[in-house]
Design a protein around this motif. Structure first.
Motif, mmCIF file in Angstrom:
data_model
loop_
_atom_site.group_PDB
_atom_site.id
_atom_site.type_symbol
_atom_site.label_atom_id
_atom_site.label_comp_id
_atom_site.label_asym_id
_atom_site.label_seq_id
_atom_site.Cartn_x
_atom_site.Cartn_y
_atom_site.Cartn_z
ATOM 1 N N GLU A 1 0.834 -1.192 0.000
ATOM 2 C CA GLU A 1 0.000 0.000 0.000
ATOM 3 C C GLU A 1 0.878 1.254 0.000
ATOM 4 O OE1 GLU A 1 -3.098 -0.252 -0.325
ATOM 5 O OE2 GLU A 1 -3.685 -2.223 0.425
ATOM 6 N N LYS A 2 0.342 2.324 -0.569
ATOM 7 C CA LYS A 2 1.068 3.595 -0.597
ATOM 8 C C LYS A 2 0.732 4.360 0.686
ATOM 9 C CE LYS A 2 4.095 5.906 -2.815
ATOM 10 N NZ LYS A 2 5.408 5.325 -3.133
ATOM 11 N N LEU A 3 1.636 4.246 1.667
ATOM 12 C CA LEU A 3 1.425 4.822 2.988
ATOM 13 C C LEU A 3 2.548 5.780 3.353
ATOM 14 C CD1 LEU A 3 0.460 1.699 5.173
ATOM 15 C CD2 LEU A 3 -1.083 3.283 4.042
ATOM 16 N N MET A 4 2.234 6.652 4.296
ATOM 17 C CA MET A 4 3.241 7.496 4.930
ATOM 18 C C MET A 4 3.002 7.461 6.427
ATOM 19 S SD MET A 4 3.503 11.642 5.015
ATOM 20 C CE MET A 4 4.330 11.898 3.463
ATOM 21 N N ILE A 5 4.079 7.211 7.195
ATOM 22 C CA ILE A 5 4.040 7.452 8.631
ATOM 23 C C ILE A 5 4.788 8.756 8.873
ATOM 24 C CG2 ILE A 5 6.098 6.018 9.091
ATOM 25 C CD1 ILE A 5 4.846 5.362 11.838
ATOM 26 N N HIS A 6 4.199 9.615 9.681
ATOM 27 C CA HIS A 6 4.810 10.914 9.930
ATOM 28 C C HIS A 6 4.772 11.189 11.429
ATOM 29 C CE1 HIS A 6 6.101 15.022 9.184
ATOM 30 N NE2 HIS A 6 6.102 14.800 7.870
ATOM 31 N N TYR A 7 5.873 11.699 11.946
ATOM 32 C CA TYR A 7 5.957 12.082 13.345
ATOM 33 C C TYR A 7 5.674 13.582 13.457
ATOM 34 C CZ TYR A 7 8.289 7.607 12.990
ATOM 35 O OH TYR A 7 8.583 6.295 12.684
ATOM 36 N N PHE A 8 5.323 14.029 14.654
ATOM 37 C CA PHE A 8 4.879 15.406 14.842
ATOM 38 C C PHE A 8 6.083 16.335 14.995
ATOM 39 C CE2 PHE A 8 1.273 12.794 16.281
ATOM 40 C CZ PHE A 8 0.271 13.323 15.471
ATOM 41 N N ASP A 9 6.621 16.785 13.857
ATOM 42 C CA ASP A 9 7.837 17.589 13.871
ATOM 43 C C ASP A 9 7.536 19.090 13.991
ATOM 44 O OD1 ASP A 9 6.761 17.334 11.279
ATOM 45 O OD2 ASP A 9 8.642 17.921 10.344
ATOM 46 N N LEU A 10 6.622 19.431 14.882
ATOM 47 C CA LEU A 10 6.399 20.834 15.216
ATOM 48 C C LEU A 10 7.629 21.354 15.936
ATOM 49 C CD1 LEU A 10 2.792 20.361 16.633
ATOM 50 C CD2 LEU A 10 3.389 21.182 14.354
ATOM 51 N N GLU A 11 8.041 22.585 15.626
ATOM 52 C CA GLU A 11 9.301 23.093 16.160
ATOM 53 C C GLU A 11 9.122 24.473 16.778
ATOM 54 O OE1 GLU A 11 13.090 21.470 13.900
ATOM 55 O OE2 GLU A 11 11.978 22.885 12.662
ATOM 56 N N ASP B 1 5.342 9.375 -8.053
ATOM 57 C CA ASP B 1 5.849 10.661 -7.577
ATOM 58 C C ASP B 1 4.701 11.598 -7.217
ATOM 59 O OD1 ASP B 1 8.448 9.874 -7.835
ATOM 60 O OD2 ASP B 1 8.798 10.905 -9.734
ATOM 61 N N GLU B 2 3.660 11.609 -8.026
ATOM 62 C CA GLU B 2 2.508 12.467 -7.743
ATOM 63 C C GLU B 2 1.790 12.021 -6.477
ATOM 64 O OE1 GLU B 2 1.204 13.929 -12.221
ATOM 65 O OE2 GLU B 2 0.571 11.948 -11.505
ATOM 66 N N THR B 3 1.690 10.698 -6.274
ATOM 67 C CA THR B 3 1.059 10.182 -5.065
ATOM 68 C C THR B 3 1.865 10.559 -3.827
ATOM 69 O OG1 THR B 3 0.152 8.312 -6.298
ATOM 70 C CG2 THR B 3 0.214 8.108 -3.906
ATOM 71 N N GLU B 4 3.194 10.434 -3.920
ATOM 72 C CA GLU B 4 4.043 10.854 -2.806
ATOM 73 C C GLU B 4 3.856 12.330 -2.509
ATOM 74 O OE1 GLU B 4 8.128 9.941 -2.853
ATOM 75 O OE2 GLU B 4 7.843 7.770 -2.899
ATOM 76 N N GLY B 5 3.767 13.128 -3.561
ATOM 77 C CA GLY B 5 3.550 14.552 -3.367
ATOM 78 C C GLY B 5 2.251 14.833 -2.644
ATOM 79 N N MET B 6 1.200 14.072 -2.986
ATOM 80 C CA MET B 6 -0.085 14.229 -2.299
ATOM 81 C C MET B 6 0.032 13.896 -0.821
ATOM 82 S SD MET B 6 -3.105 12.765 -4.773
ATOM 83 C CE MET B 6 -4.275 12.970 -3.419
ATOM 84 N N LEU B 7 0.737 12.812 -0.517
ATOM 85 C CA LEU B 7 0.883 12.399 0.884
ATOM 86 C C LEU B 7 1.677 13.437 1.673
ATOM 87 C CD1 LEU B 7 1.553 8.590 0.323
ATOM 88 C CD2 LEU B 7 -0.359 9.552 1.622
ATOM 89 N N LYS B 8 2.744 13.960 1.074
ATOM 90 C CA LYS B 8 3.537 14.977 1.762
ATOM 91 C C LYS B 8 2.705 16.236 2.001
ATOM 92 C CE LYS B 8 7.942 13.460 -0.243
ATOM 93 N NZ LYS B 8 9.024 13.824 -1.205
ATOM 94 N N HIS B 9 1.948 16.634 0.998
ATOM 95 C CA HIS B 9 1.097 17.812 1.137
ATOM 96 C C HIS B 9 0.048 17.591 2.223
ATOM 97 C CE1 HIS B 9 -1.236 21.335 -0.006
ATOM 98 N NE2 HIS B 9 -2.312 20.558 -0.118
ATOM 99 N N ALA B 10 -0.525 16.384 2.265
ATOM 100 C CA ALA B 10 -1.531 16.074 3.278
ATOM 101 C C ALA B 10 -0.931 16.095 4.678
ATOM 102 C CB ALA B 10 -2.159 14.713 2.986
ATOM 103 N N ALA B 11 0.297 15.578 4.814
ATOM 104 C CA ALA B 11 0.955 15.576 6.122
ATOM 105 C C ALA B 11 1.214 17.004 6.589
ATOM 106 C CB ALA B 11 2.256 14.795 6.060
#
Length: 437
Positions: A329-339, A401-411
């Motif tokens: 599956e095309k997934l992203m795990i992201h941690y809360f990198d608020l700074e 690449d476009e899907t990755e871009g969507m996931l990054k934008h969503a994160a």
């Protein structure tokens, strides 16, 4: 069946649970009497896992059928010693030494052209000579010879930064009668100094089925800018099809098949960090243990359908097992990198605004209103905050690449839904960073 677990921190809980679900009795050992895995196991023993003799004495009469491992660091060597002494399947002590000793790891791979860079050992108790690293190219990395994700390193853009960093490794003074000069720089522990190799950084979850390397998931890292280069997220890379990602997975699998054969690894789980360029693959580190940070226990099973801990335990119990993903599956795990901010409010997962085609698969946030978020420069400054996982729905008519871009934008959008007040601090030059696998 009986299994032993060496190192029983919180990240071992998933492995213990999987063993118990399969009817395996687990004896866990850890030097911390409050380690979470000691309470979860069928039997918990407070034993210093750095003490191979003590661990062997504790396990010899218990006669485990095999060892299981969590995201253990340097004392993977103890697991190897137990396997050797008790005739158990899994990593040998010799192979564990190569996995946990960064200098020997480099030397072993360099002999076969699998790790090409200048690399120097700065030995504890020995004066550092500038001539010893005269051929070093920059940028470079200075890191402890032993350790894992909780150990700090220096990322050095130029030689002047190296000269600034070296005094921080060394004893404050020279012992009387030592015959050494006060200006000599003498490290208090072994360090490795090596050239930083260019490319894109990836993580790998894999297993050795006997002597056969089985790649389960390739993960593209999302990193903060240098010098920290701290991982703040991962994207799953699908091996199927005929596109660039498929070729990337094939290259990584071929390279790691050579590396694991050279190291003599068999019957174990694996985690690796790679730097991949157009014409090279470079192993940053590799170890015969699963990845941490909710990767092997959550993200990888969610992305591939393969629970590597469960499958390994099945293999040791003589049950049918497979490390082959049916799909990725095309997934992203992201941690809360608020700074550098004060959190005023935290969004509810059910109320998150997400782009069309992106869904929330998991949410675990420990941040509370009123918390002050420091700069993200180390794993310790980030991982305790929690994570979220996003998925791109099937049927999107677009490239990888476009899907990755969507996931990054969503994160980015998710993080933007925290109400924060910016805090401003006086900036200081910083070259000390934490190396997080």
């Amino acid at each position: 069946m009986r299994a032993a677990l060496i190192g029983a921190g919180e990240e071992s809980l998933h492995t213990i649970q999987k063993a118990q679900e399969l009817g395996v009795r687990v004896t866990a050992l850890d030097g911390n009497p409050r380690a979470a895995g000691l309470a979860a196991a069928d039997e918990g023993l407070t034993v210093d896992i750095a003490d191979e003799k003590a661990v062997l004495e504790a396990l010899r009469y218990r006669k485990p059928d095999f060892l299981i491992t969590g995201p253990i660091g340097r004392y993977l060597t103890t697991a190897g010693a137990v396997n050797d002494a008790l005739g158990l399947p899994g990593i040998s002590r010799q192979a564990a030494v190569l996995c946990t000793d960064k200098y020997l790891f480099h030397r072993k791979l360099q002999e076969k052209g699998l790790r090409n860079c200048h690399c120097y050992l700065l030995a504890a108790g020995e004066p550092i000579s500038k001539d010893a690293y005269a051929d070093l190219g920059f940028p470079a990395i200075l890191k402890p010879r032993y350790g894992s994700g909780s150990r700090g390193i220096f990322f050095l853009e130029e030689r002047a930064q190296l000269e600034e960093a070296l005094p921080g490794l060394c004893a404050a003074g020279v012992p009387a009668g030592s015959g050494r000069k006060p200006q000599e720089r003498i490290p208090e522990e072994d360090y490795v100094l090596e050239e930083a190799v260019g490319g894109v950084e990836y993580g790998v979850d894999a297993a050795m089925d006997g002597e056969r390397f089985c790649m389960i998931l390739l993960r593209r890292k999302l990193l903060t800018a240098p010098p920290a280069r701290q991982a703040v997220g991962y994207l799953s890379i699908a091996p199927g099809g005929s596109g660039a990602d498929a070729r990337l997975c094939e290259r990584a699998e071929a390279y790691l098949s050579e590396v694991t054969a050279l190291l003599g690894l068999k019957n174990c789980l694996l985690h690796a960090d790679l730097m991949i360029g157009e014409d090279h693959i470079f192993a940053i580190e590799l170890s015969a243990r699963p990845s941490g940070h909710n990767l092997h226990n959550l993200f990888t099973p969610m992305a591939t359908g393969v629970d590597m801990a469960g499958q390994y335990i099945r293999s040791r119990c003589g049950m049918a097992c497979s490390y082959v993903p049916e799909k990725t599956e095309k997934l992203m795990i992201h941690y809360f990198d608020l700074e550098e901010c004060l959190v005023k409010s935290v969004p509810e997962p059910g109320g998150l605004k997400l782009p069309e085609g992106i869904v929330l698969r998991a949410w675990n946030c420990t941040i509370k209103p009123g918390d002050s978020m420091e700069k993200v420069s180390t794993g310790h400054s980030l991982m305790g905050r929690g994570y979220f996982i996003l998925q791109a729905e099937e049927g999107l008519q677009q490239s990888a690449d476009e899907t990755e871009g969507m996931l990054k934008h969503a994160a980015d959008g998710v993080l933007g839904q925290f109400d924060v007040e910016r805090l401003y601090f006086k900036k200081k030059p910083e070259i000390f960073v934490e190396y997080c696998l």
